[in-house]
Design a protein around this motif. Structure first.
Motif, PDB file in Angstrom:
ATOM      1  N   UNK A 169      -6.590 -15.611   5.656  1.00 30.07           N
ATOM      2  CA  UNK A 169      -5.338 -16.074   5.051  1.00 30.07           C
ATOM      3  C   UNK A 169      -4.589 -14.943   4.347  1.00 30.07           C
ATOM      4  N   UNK A 170      -5.235 -13.807   4.165  1.00 35.44           N
ATOM      5  CA  UNK A 170      -4.632 -12.704   3.418  1.00 35.44           C
ATOM      6  C   UNK A 170      -3.517 -12.070   4.239  1.00 35.44           C
ATOM      7  N   UNK A 171      -2.352 -11.976   3.617  1.00 30.93           N
ATOM      8  CA  UNK A 171      -1.180 -11.391   4.274  1.00 30.93           C
ATOM      9  C   UNK A 171      -1.048  -9.930   3.884  1.00 30.93           C
ATOM     10  N   UNK A 172      -0.621  -9.104   4.845  1.00 32.22           N
ATOM     11  CA  UNK A 172      -0.311  -7.720   4.502  1.00 32.22           C
ATOM     12  C   UNK A 172       1.192  -7.507   4.669  1.00 32.22           C
ATOM     13  N   UNK A 191      -5.219 -19.355  -1.251  1.00 32.41           N
ATOM     14  CA  UNK A 191      -4.384 -18.364  -0.551  1.00 32.41           C
ATOM     15  C   UNK A 191      -3.488 -19.015   0.501  1.00 32.41           C
ATOM     16  N   UNK A 192      -3.488 -20.317   0.588  1.00 30.66           N
ATOM     17  CA  UNK A 192      -2.763 -21.020   1.634  1.00 30.66           C
ATOM     18  C   UNK A 192      -1.254 -20.914   1.449  1.00 30.66           C
ATOM     19  N   UNK A 221     -11.818  -7.375  15.862  1.00 28.50           N
ATOM     20  CA  UNK A 221     -10.778  -6.958  14.925  1.00 28.50           C
ATOM     21  C   UNK A 221     -10.291  -8.083  14.032  1.00 28.50           C
ATOM     22  N   UNK A 222     -11.210  -8.983  13.691  1.00 25.42           N
ATOM     23  CA  UNK A 222     -10.861 -10.098  12.811  1.00 25.42           C
ATOM     24  C   UNK A 222     -11.724 -10.033  11.559  1.00 25.42           C
ATOM     25  N   UNK A 223     -11.260 -10.681  10.477  1.00 28.07           N
ATOM     26  CA  UNK A 223     -12.049 -10.694   9.241  1.00 28.07           C
ATOM     27  C   UNK A 223     -13.418 -11.328   9.441  1.00 28.07           C
ATOM     28  N   UNK A 257      -1.522 -17.356  10.459  1.00 27.11           N
ATOM     29  CA  UNK A 257      -2.393 -16.188  10.609  1.00 27.11           C
ATOM     30  C   UNK A 257      -3.856 -16.643  10.702  1.00 27.11           C
ATOM     31  N   UNK A 258      -4.237 -17.604   9.889  1.00 27.43           N
ATOM     32  CA  UNK A 258      -5.592 -18.158   9.943  1.00 27.43           C
ATOM     33  C   UNK A 258      -5.849 -18.830  11.295  1.00 27.43           C
ATOM     34  N   UNK A 259      -4.850 -19.519  11.828  1.00 24.89           N
ATOM     35  CA  UNK A 259      -5.013 -20.179  13.123  1.00 24.89           C
ATOM     36  C   UNK A 259      -5.282 -19.147  14.229  1.00 24.89           C
ATOM     37  N   UNK A 260      -4.726 -17.962  14.088  1.00 25.44           N
ATOM     38  CA  UNK A 260      -5.004 -16.885  15.038  1.00 25.44           C
ATOM     39  C   UNK A 260      -6.474 -16.486  14.940  1.00 25.44           C
TER      40      UNK A 260
END
Length: 165
Positions: free
Chosen positions: A92-95, A52-53, A83-85, A60-63
């Motif tokens: 890494x999933x983008x919306x 998914x990179x 509020x994080x996965x 987003x992952x770094x956040x």
């Protein structure tokens, strides 16, 4: 992207160990956030590897990383409350609402919150909220630095490929 000019080294070398580590972490934070600069929304979402990179996904992952290590680990709050996965892969999933501007802003805000969370801590202070168990801030800083450095390398390669098209 992750160049460290001579003045950076001179400005940091005589500082205490914690300030040195924090300076290197901040340099990598800025480099990773900056990997999106000058790119299009389509480019930063483009998948070039089987995982998914993507460039946008890396930031987003770094956040997520900031919130795991400097919110969850410091405050002992669960990820659901933050509020994080629940897993790194999900981060890494983008919306549809994820844009360069929104992801960069969220990352900068997470980094600022990380600074506030650790401002009163020393390298030997123990963080108790990580799933691995209690860990000294020194270990957390070194782990985050390693992870940011790896992701900066990933971002450099992806960016190079995208700009070559």
């Amino acid at each position: 992207m992750t160049s460290f000019p001579g003045t950076f080294a001179r400005d940091v070398i005589d500082r205490p160990a914690q300030a040195q580590i924090e300076a290197f972490i901040d340099e990598h934070r800025r480099a990773l956030n900056g990997c999106l600069d000058g790119m299009t929304e389509e480019q930063v979402r483009r998948s070039l590897v089987p995982s998914r990179t993507t460039l946008l996904g890396l930031v987003k992952h770094a956040t997520f990383v900031e919130k795991v290590w400097f919110d969850e680990a410091v405050t002992c709050r669960p990820r659901s409350e933050i509020g994080i996965p629940s897993t790194p892969d999900e981060s890494f999933i983008l919306d549809d609402g994820d844009t360069i501007a929104s992801v960069q802003r969220a990352h900068r805000e997470a980094c600022e919150a990380s600074h506030r969370a650790t401002a009163s801590l020393g390298l030997d202070d123990v963080l108790r909220g990580n799933r691995r168990g209690p860990l000294p801030l020194r270990w957390v800083y070194l782990h985050v630095l390693r992870e940011l450095a790896q992701h900066c390398g990933h971002a450099e390669i992806l960016r190079e490929q995208l700009l070559a098209d």
